[in-house]
Design an enzyme around this catalytic site. Structure first.
Site, PDB file in Angstrom:
ATOM      1  N   TYR A  55       3.199   4.315 -10.005  1.00 48.62           N
ATOM      2  CA  TYR A  55       2.978   3.089  -9.275  1.00 48.62           C
ATOM      3  C   TYR A  55       1.410   3.192  -9.117  1.00 48.62           C
ATOM      4  O   TYR A  55       0.647   3.216  -9.789  1.00 48.62           O
ATOM      5  CB  TYR A  55       3.717   3.260  -7.760  1.00 48.62           C
ATOM      6  CG  TYR A  55       3.724   1.942  -7.242  1.00 48.62           C
ATOM      7  CD1 TYR A  55       4.531   1.089  -7.946  1.00 48.62           C
ATOM      8  CD2 TYR A  55       3.339   1.826  -5.879  1.00 48.62           C
ATOM      9  CE1 TYR A  55       4.640  -0.430  -7.296  1.00 48.62           C
ATOM     10  CE2 TYR A  55       3.506   0.259  -5.341  1.00 48.62           C
ATOM     11  CZ  TYR A  55       3.932  -0.640  -6.055  1.00 48.62           C
ATOM     12  OH  TYR A  55       4.298  -1.662  -5.484  1.00 48.62           O
ATOM     13  N   ASN A  73      -4.719  -3.130  -2.492  1.00 44.72           N
ATOM     14  CA  ASN A  73      -5.038  -2.296  -3.980  1.00 44.72           C
ATOM     15  C   ASN A  73      -4.600  -3.044  -5.004  1.00 44.72           C
ATOM     16  O   ASN A  73      -4.400  -4.127  -4.770  1.00 44.72           O
ATOM     17  CB  ASN A  73      -3.851  -0.982  -3.628  1.00 44.72           C
ATOM     18  CG  ASN A  73      -2.378  -1.526  -3.345  1.00 44.72           C
ATOM     19  OD1 ASN A  73      -2.020  -2.223  -4.280  1.00 44.72           O
ATOM     20  ND2 ASN A  73      -1.689  -1.296  -2.303  1.00 44.72           N
ATOM     21  N   ARG A  77       1.816 -13.091  -7.744  1.00 44.62           N
ATOM     22  CA  ARG A  77       0.694 -12.224  -6.973  1.00 44.62           C
ATOM     23  C   ARG A  77       0.879 -10.835  -6.994  1.00 44.62           C
ATOM     24  O   ARG A  77       1.425 -10.167  -5.990  1.00 44.62           O
ATOM     25  CB  ARG A  77       0.645 -12.983  -5.503  1.00 44.62           C
ATOM     26  CG  ARG A  77      -0.249 -12.588  -4.512  1.00 44.62           C
ATOM     27  CD  ARG A  77      -0.282 -13.001  -3.194  1.00 44.62           C
ATOM     28  NE  ARG A  77       0.759 -12.491  -2.673  1.00 44.62           N
ATOM     29  CZ  ARG A  77       0.847 -11.100  -2.034  1.00 44.62           C
ATOM     30  NH1 ARG A  77      -0.197 -10.135  -2.118  1.00 44.62           N
ATOM     31  NH2 ARG A  77       1.768 -10.519  -1.627  1.00 44.62           N
ATOM     32  N   GLU A 111       9.323  -9.233  -3.771  1.00 46.73           N
ATOM     33  CA  GLU A 111       8.141  -8.490  -4.114  1.00 46.73           C
ATOM     34  C   GLU A 111       7.059  -9.384  -4.595  1.00 46.73           C
ATOM     35  O   GLU A 111       7.457  -9.948  -5.917  1.00 46.73           O
ATOM     36  CB  GLU A 111       8.414  -7.300  -4.912  1.00 46.73           C
ATOM     37  CG  GLU A 111       7.391  -6.342  -5.295  1.00 46.73           C
ATOM     38  CD  GLU A 111       6.658  -5.645  -4.079  1.00 46.73           C
ATOM     39  OE1 GLU A 111       5.643  -5.235  -4.245  1.00 46.73           O
ATOM     40  OE2 GLU A 111       7.433  -5.411  -3.128  1.00 46.73           O
ATOM     41  N   ASP A 112       5.831  -9.576  -4.295  1.00 45.18           N
ATOM     42  CA  ASP A 112       4.633  -9.921  -4.667  1.00 45.18           C
ATOM     43  C   ASP A 112       4.838 -11.534  -5.530  1.00 45.18           C
ATOM     44  O   ASP A 112       4.577 -11.965  -6.403  1.00 45.18           O
ATOM     45  CB  ASP A 112       4.386  -9.186  -6.265  1.00 45.18           C
ATOM     46  CG  ASP A 112       3.626  -8.141  -5.566  1.00 45.18           C
ATOM     47  OD1 ASP A 112       3.299  -7.745  -4.389  1.00 45.18           O
ATOM     48  OD2 ASP A 112       3.292  -6.938  -6.467  1.00 45.18           O
ATOM     49  N   ASP A 126       8.824  -7.063   1.020  1.00 46.17           N
ATOM     50  CA  ASP A 126       8.156  -5.741   1.330  1.00 46.17           C
ATOM     51  C   ASP A 126       6.801  -6.149   1.625  1.00 46.17           C
ATOM     52  O   ASP A 126       6.181  -5.451   2.601  1.00 46.17           O
ATOM     53  CB  ASP A 126       8.320  -4.954   0.009  1.00 46.17           C
ATOM     54  CG  ASP A 126       7.476  -3.680   0.414  1.00 46.17           C
ATOM     55  OD1 ASP A 126       7.636  -2.770   1.392  1.00 46.17           O
ATOM     56  OD2 ASP A 126       6.711  -3.301  -0.776  1.00 46.17           O
ATOM     57  N   ASP A 127       6.234  -7.255   0.891  1.00 46.83           N
ATOM     58  CA  ASP A 127       4.905  -7.511   1.301  1.00 46.83           C
ATOM     59  C   ASP A 127       4.566  -8.166   2.855  1.00 46.83           C
ATOM     60  O   ASP A 127       3.613  -7.656   3.457  1.00 46.83           O
ATOM     61  CB  ASP A 127       4.270  -8.816   0.367  1.00 46.83           C
ATOM     62  CG  ASP A 127       4.404  -8.082  -1.093  1.00 46.83           C
ATOM     63  OD1 ASP A 127       3.675  -7.248  -1.537  1.00 46.83           O
ATOM     64  OD2 ASP A 127       5.317  -8.861  -1.841  1.00 46.83           O
ATOM     65  N   ASN A 177       0.559   3.662   2.513  1.00 45.73           N
ATOM     66  CA  ASN A 177       1.331   3.381   1.384  1.00 45.73           C
ATOM     67  C   ASN A 177       2.718   2.984   1.725  1.00 45.73           C
ATOM     68  O   ASN A 177       3.360   3.619   2.549  1.00 45.73           O
ATOM     69  CB  ASN A 177       1.615   4.437   0.330  1.00 45.73           C
ATOM     70  CG  ASN A 177       1.937   3.913  -1.002  1.00 45.73           C
ATOM     71  OD1 ASN A 177       2.933   3.324  -1.259  1.00 45.73           O
ATOM     72  ND2 ASN A 177       1.126   4.601  -2.048  1.00 45.73           N
ATOM     73  N   LYS A 219       8.719   0.082  -8.121  1.00 43.78           N
ATOM     74  CA  LYS A 219       9.275   0.217  -6.782  1.00 43.78           C
ATOM     75  C   LYS A 219      10.627   0.960  -6.810  1.00 43.78           C
ATOM     76  O   LYS A 219      10.908   1.950  -5.924  1.00 43.78           O
ATOM     77  CB  LYS A 219       9.290  -1.106  -6.199  1.00 43.78           C
ATOM     78  CG  LYS A 219       8.067  -1.907  -5.921  1.00 43.78           C
ATOM     79  CD  LYS A 219       7.684  -1.573  -4.542  1.00 43.78           C
ATOM     80  CE  LYS A 219       6.414  -2.277  -4.138  1.00 43.78           C
ATOM     81  NZ  LYS A 219       6.193  -2.212  -2.647  1.00 43.78           N
TER      82      LYS A 219
END
Length: 599
Positions: free
Chosen positions: A95, A418, A159, A248-249, A271-272, A464, A177
């Site tokens: 990751y 990150n 993203r 996610e993203d 999650d973001d 994290n 993930k």
């Protein structure tokens, strides 16, 4: 036409291949392998030693990533044994930060990551959404084990981390993930499903790359995007009714749009937005306890106002409201936000996207702050939180000034972007510029800092998401609430702050040590399940009974405290998956999964 016994033989071949050099003599005999493989029969410990030596022999982190990806497909049990026994060393390889490097060149290395015809997940194009049921059926047929997935991580690659629009190359994120879901929280890796929505990319680099594996088109407009994404989500929910979906993203606007529409219609979370907010709140609670000023006097300056920044801010605002009884208007007034155009104010003169409207200050009068430095002088913050993806946005000048502003309290500095190439500052920079006074947590891993004068070693906090999303996922998969509420996420944050050991608290650490991640995940999942039952959103009688008859004595009605009973924690731990410890255990479990009637 299949002959009688084919299923049995196929099962033996599959299990034998996964057992590798630990395959027992009887199985080798049944598969007619005498003379075709080395004669030595090893245990799993020797396999693990060999794999670790091979991993360490690779010269770059990307080569190590490729080795681990192939190992995961070749021998899933060995992969997770290796990961769990070398967790601190290997997590940065599967990751962040290495996954960012892998995603940037994913189309170039994909054929060498996985054995031919190995399904690593679903790659769904816009055209595929018109026949999505066929795609799901193809997935079912490709699986060697006839079990449905219980969790999926889904992205469109628009993203990725702080790297931007990577298109199909973002598939590395759902894969990484889900590996953490299994390692950190014990979800069965055979019941996880990575998905990338290959709806095109606006990144010209990939559109012009002859080796790019994704759709060579620009991304669709919002109407077509939401229609296509909706068909996928509806089909997944229909095919696998108990499936947990983690978004996610996605781009900021789509991240909020998908979550707002689907969170009450199917079991899902982002999650973001929610996971990031959850884990940062857990560390922030710990930091506020050590800051040296009353919580109500905190002044928080955010640098970055995307989906992650807004998600974190909302969680922190809830903390001051729930925990310290600050009225909502006053709690919101404790926060200021800077984006690429400067301090976000209602009278700034530009048109703000919807998610920033509620963040805009209306009490600034004629004050304008075009830079972080100007905002720092105007706000005089006690906490500086970065989700900007701008490398070294927190310069030494800014960090030194934060220290000067907070002479009566310890400054809180959270550079959360990150991978490391996007981090606002390093742990060493923050320590040097604040005379070692900083309360620090980052989004990416930084090494320990040794004071050159005293030789004292300081451990950085790492906010994290892996402290939060695996536990949220485990709790949701176990108790299957009708939806995931903000208060469930808040309970997990409280449990995270509570999960630090006596030694960790004494050392001033903001998070529990990563080596304890499975125990921490179990505690957080127990807190999630307990809160879900308290909210009346769990229909399964077993969990309702277990929680209701085992409430902690110090739990206050109506208070979100992240508490749980020993009984609930014990039940959660019992249901967490672990790789097999011996080949005998592995064979029995594998046969039970593939052919349950044979046991």
């Amino acid at each position: 036409m299949s002959e009688p016994g084919d299923s049995r033989r196929n099962s033996i071949e599959l299990i034998g291949a996964k057992a590798g050099t630990a395959m027992p003599a009887e199985m080798r005999q049944a598969l007619h392998l005498r003379g075709l493989v080395p004669t030595s029969i090893e245990n799993f410990s020797k396999q693990e030693l060999r794999a670790y030596q091979q991993l360490m022999s690779k010269s770059t982190n990307l080569e190590k990533y490729q080795f681990l990806a192939a190992l995961r497909c070749l021998n899933v049990n060995l992969f997770f044994r290796l990961l769990l026994n070398h967790f601190r060393d290997i997590v940065p390889l599967i990751y962040t930060p290495t996954v960012g490097e892998a995603c940037l060149c994913y189309s170039h290395i994909y054929p060498f990551l996985y054995p031919f015809r190995t399904s690593v997940g679903l790659f769904i194009t816009l055209d595929d959404t018109d026949c999505i049921d066929t795609v799901i059926e193809n997935y079912r047929r490709s699986m060697p084990e006839p079990i449905d997935p219980e969790i999926t991580v889904i992205t469109d690659g628009s993203r990725i981390l702080g790297l931007g629009d990577l298109g199909i190359n973002g598939m590395g994120i759902p894969i990484g993930k889900l590996q953490l879901y299994s390692a950190a929280a014990g979800l069965n890796p055979g019941r996880t499903l990575p998905i990338v929505l290959d709806f095109g990319t606006n990144n010209e680099r990939y559109l012009n790359d002859p080796l790019y594996l994704g759709t060579r088109e620009h991304r669709p407009d919002d109407k077509r995007f939401y229609e296509a994404a909706g068909r996928v989500i509806s089909a997944l929910h229909y095919a696998f009714p108990g499936l947990l979906i983690q978004f996610e993203d996605f781009s900021t606007e789509h991240a909020f749009g998908l979550l707002e529409y689907w969170r009450k219609r199917t079991l899902c979370f982002n999650d973001d937005i929610q996971g990031t907010g959850c884990v940062i709140l857990g560390g922030f609670i710990s930091a506020v306890e050590q800051a040296g000023i009353p919580p109500k006097d905190q002044r928080i300056l955010f640098v970055g106002a995307g989906s992650a920044g807004v998600g974190v801010a909302k969680q922190l605002i809830d903390y001051f409201i729930h925990e310290h009884k600050v009225p909502q208007p006053q709690a919101q007034a404790m926060f200021w936000f800077v984006d690429s155009h400067g301090l976000i104010t209602a009278n700034r003169g530009d048109t703000l996207p919807q998610h920033k409207v509620d963040l805009a200050r209306q009490d600034n009068g004629s004050t304008r702050c075009a830079t972080i430095e100007e905002a720092l002088e105007y706000v005089k913050p006690t906490a500086l939180i970065g989700l900007s993806t701008v490398y070294r946005a927190f310069s030494e000048k800014i960090l030194t000034r934060m220290n000067e502003i907070n002479t009566q309290a310890r400054p809180i500095v959270f550079p959360l972007s990150n991978p490391e190439t996007k981090a606002e500052c390093s742990f060493e920079e923050a320590m040097r510029c604040t005379n070692n006074r900083v309360l620090f947590a980052s989004g990416t891993a930084f090494p320990e800092y040794t004071d050159p004068e005293t030789c004292q070693v300081y451990v950085p906090g790492q906010g994290n998401n892996m402290y939060a999303f695996p536990a949220i996922g485990l709790g949701a998969v176990l108790c299957k609430p009708t939806c995931i509420t903000d208060t469930m996420i808040y309970a997990v944050s409280k449990a995270l702050a509570n999960s630090r050991s006596v030694d960790e608290k004494a050392a001033g650490e903001l998070y529990p040590r990563i080596e304890r991640i499975r125990d921490v995940s179990a505690e957080l999942a127990a807190a999630f399940v307990t809160q879900a039952v308290r909210e009346g959103l769990v229909k399964e009688k077993h969990w309702v009974d277990v929680v209701s008859t085992n409430m902690p004595e110090n739990m206050q009605p109506g208070h979100i405290d992240g508490l749980f009973s020993r009984r609930v924690l014990g039940e959660v731990k019992t249901l967490m998956w672990l790789p097999a410890a011996s080949v005998e255990q592995y064979i029995v479990e594998a046969i039970t999964t593939i052919n349950p009637d044979e046991t």
